[in-house]
Design an enzyme around this catalytic site. Structure first.
Site, PDB file in Angstrom:
ATOM      1  N   HIS A  23      21.038   2.479  20.772  1.00  0.00           N
ATOM      2  CA  HIS A  23      21.573   1.042  20.963  1.00  0.00           C
ATOM      3  C   HIS A  23      21.798   0.933  22.284  1.00  0.00           C
ATOM      4  O   HIS A  23      21.365  -0.242  22.724  1.00  0.00           O
ATOM      5  CB  HIS A  23      23.011   1.228  20.186  1.00  0.00           C
ATOM      6  CG  HIS A  23      22.966   1.047  18.860  1.00  0.00           C
ATOM      7  ND1 HIS A  23      22.333  -0.127  17.962  1.00  0.00           N
ATOM      8  CD2 HIS A  23      23.459   1.978  17.798  1.00  0.00           C
ATOM      9  CE1 HIS A  23      22.585   0.418  16.750  1.00  0.00           C
ATOM     10  NE2 HIS A  23      23.177   1.295  16.620  1.00  0.00           N
ATOM     11  N   CYS A  46      21.632  10.514  20.923  1.00  0.00           N
ATOM     12  CA  CYS A  46      22.428   9.979  19.596  1.00  0.00           C
ATOM     13  C   CYS A  46      22.069   8.408  19.237  1.00  0.00           C
ATOM     14  O   CYS A  46      21.172   7.907  20.216  1.00  0.00           O
ATOM     15  CB  CYS A  46      23.966  10.180  19.757  1.00  0.00           C
ATOM     16  SG  CYS A  46      24.892   9.105  18.596  1.00  0.00           S
ATOM     17  N   CYS A  98      44.651   9.455  24.360  1.00  0.00           N
ATOM     18  CA  CYS A  98      45.539   8.879  25.240  1.00  0.00           C
ATOM     19  C   CYS A  98      46.812   9.991  25.258  1.00  0.00           C
ATOM     20  O   CYS A  98      47.552  10.036  26.351  1.00  0.00           O
ATOM     21  CB  CYS A  98      46.266   7.481  24.893  1.00  0.00           C
ATOM     22  SG  CYS A  98      47.398   7.321  23.508  1.00  0.00           S
ATOM     23  N   THR A 136      23.741   6.098  19.146  1.00  0.00           N
ATOM     24  CA  THR A 136      24.425   5.049  20.130  1.00  0.00           C
ATOM     25  C   THR A 136      23.660   5.188  21.318  1.00  0.00           C
ATOM     26  O   THR A 136      23.502   4.016  21.769  1.00  0.00           O
ATOM     27  CB  THR A 136      25.841   5.884  20.294  1.00  0.00           C
ATOM     28  OG1 THR A 136      26.530   6.023  19.194  1.00  0.00           O
ATOM     29  CG2 THR A 136      26.704   5.156  21.147  1.00  0.00           C
ATOM     30  N   CYS A 158      43.572   7.921  17.360  1.00  0.00           N
ATOM     31  CA  CYS A 158      44.023   7.279  18.830  1.00  0.00           C
ATOM     32  C   CYS A 158      43.790   5.706  18.767  1.00  0.00           C
ATOM     33  O   CYS A 158      42.495   5.663  18.829  1.00  0.00           O
ATOM     34  CB  CYS A 158      43.672   8.322  19.903  1.00  0.00           C
ATOM     35  SG  CYS A 158      44.538   7.563  21.718  1.00  0.00           S
TER      36      CYS A 158
END
EC number: 1.1.1.103
Length: 341
Positions: A43, A38, A93, A40, A107
């Site tokens: 990064h 990804c 959560c 991400t 959330c």
């Protein structure tokens, strides 16, 4: 077990021997078959400012995957050994207002697989059974491994009615390209995608974009004229996080247009709010996937004939993970798959 870890607070990802995760009462143990890299993960590899402020070191990374259930927590129902699954990477959560109202994608206490807790770039992954999604038999491992980013595309694209509408997508990364395919599949008229990366603009054409526009070479207004558009775009999907791209979107939206924003700006982004006000624009922020409506939509779209396979451009064995990260970092790729078999 073999795993890819952010082992040091510096550029890079390292192959490590990590302990096999333990299965809790409400968990599944998944033997990973394939993972996808990804943005991400890039990064995190680059160890940019966001990563330095977010990622604990060491950390097994990765959150795009498909695998097989090999162990089931004693309180889990609805899964069997051998089930093929992917999973929602946002662990929620269950007790905040949004979770209790069924809006778990909102959330406020989300924990990310491969970001805040051990990830999927490993031979085994443990996640709560609630987060697992069974993959239909007629969907391949390759496609299942990219359900996470595909879900971002589906969530963003299906935020507004698309039938017969003209859609502008700013940002031809893999998610933007898949969003273009979704828009065409569900009945949009013109789907125009913009970027400056010629490789990915060509991919967008293969995935069904009406026009793939290099904004460094071509004016968006000229493309609109060529398409016979006289009133602007009805729907905008901002996938780039680039301020200039969003400004262009505001300039070319029709009055009453609707914008879904997934791209994350690198910092504060000033815009001309008078355009939002006088055009009566609706802007919606998008984060992750709706649990689990987006997941069912993903499977149904593929089963109804949507072909997103061209977005997968590179395959590597996990032992060659460095080549996979190099391909992703170059920008000359779509999705990159790592095989763990």
């Amino acid at each position: 077990m073999k795993a890819l870890s952010k082992l040091k607070p510096e550029e890079g990802i390292w192959m490590v021997d990590a302990p096999k995760p333990e299965v809790g009462h409400n968990d599944l143990l998944i033997k990973i078959r394939k993972t996808a890299i990804c943005g991400t993960d890039v990064h995190i590899y680059n160890w940019d400012e966001w990563s330095q402020n977010t990622i604990p070191v060491p950390m097994v990374v990765g959150h795009e995957y498909v695998g097989e259930v090999v162990e089931i927590g004693q309180e889990v129902r609805g899964f069997q050994i051998g089930d093929r699954v992917s999973g929602e990477g946002h662990i929620t959560c269950g007790h905040c207002r949004n979770c209790r109202a069924g809006r778990t994608h909102l959330c406020r206490n989300t924990s990310g697989v491969g970001v805040n807790r051990e990830g999927a770039f490993a031979e085994y992954l443990v996640i709560p059974a609630f987060n697992a999604f069974k993959i239909p038999d007629d969907i391949s491992d390759d496609l299942a491994s990219i359900f996470d980013p595909f879900g971002n595309a589906v969530h963003t694209a299906l935020s507004f009615d698309l039938v017969g509408e003209d859609v502008l997508i700013t940002g031809a990364g893999p998610i933007g390209i898949m969003a273009a395919a979704v828009c065409r599949h569900v009945g949009a008229r013109h789907v125009v995608i913009t970027d400056v990366n010629e490789y990915r603009l060509e991919l967008a054409k293969k995935m069904g974009a009406t026009r793939a526009v290099n904004v460094a070479k071509e004016k968006l207004e000229d493309v609109m004229q060529d398409l016979g558009m006289t009133e602007g775009f009805d729907v905008g999907l901002e996938m780039s996080g680039v301020p200039a791209a969003f400004h262009s979107m505001l300039d070319t939206m029709n009055h009453g247009g609707k914008i879904a924003m997934l791209g994350i700006p690198g910092g504060d982004m000033a815009i001309d709010w008078s355009k939002v006000i006088f055009k009566g624009l609706i802007i919606k922020g998008i984060y992750g996937r709706e649990m689990f409506e987006t997941w069912y939509k993903m499977a149904s779209l593929i089963q109804s004939g949507l072909d997103i396979s061209p977005i997968i451009t590179h395959h590597y064995n996990v032992d060659d993970f460095q080549a996979g990260f190099d391909a992703m970092r170059s920008g000359q790729s779509g999705k990159v798959i790592l095989s763990w078999d």
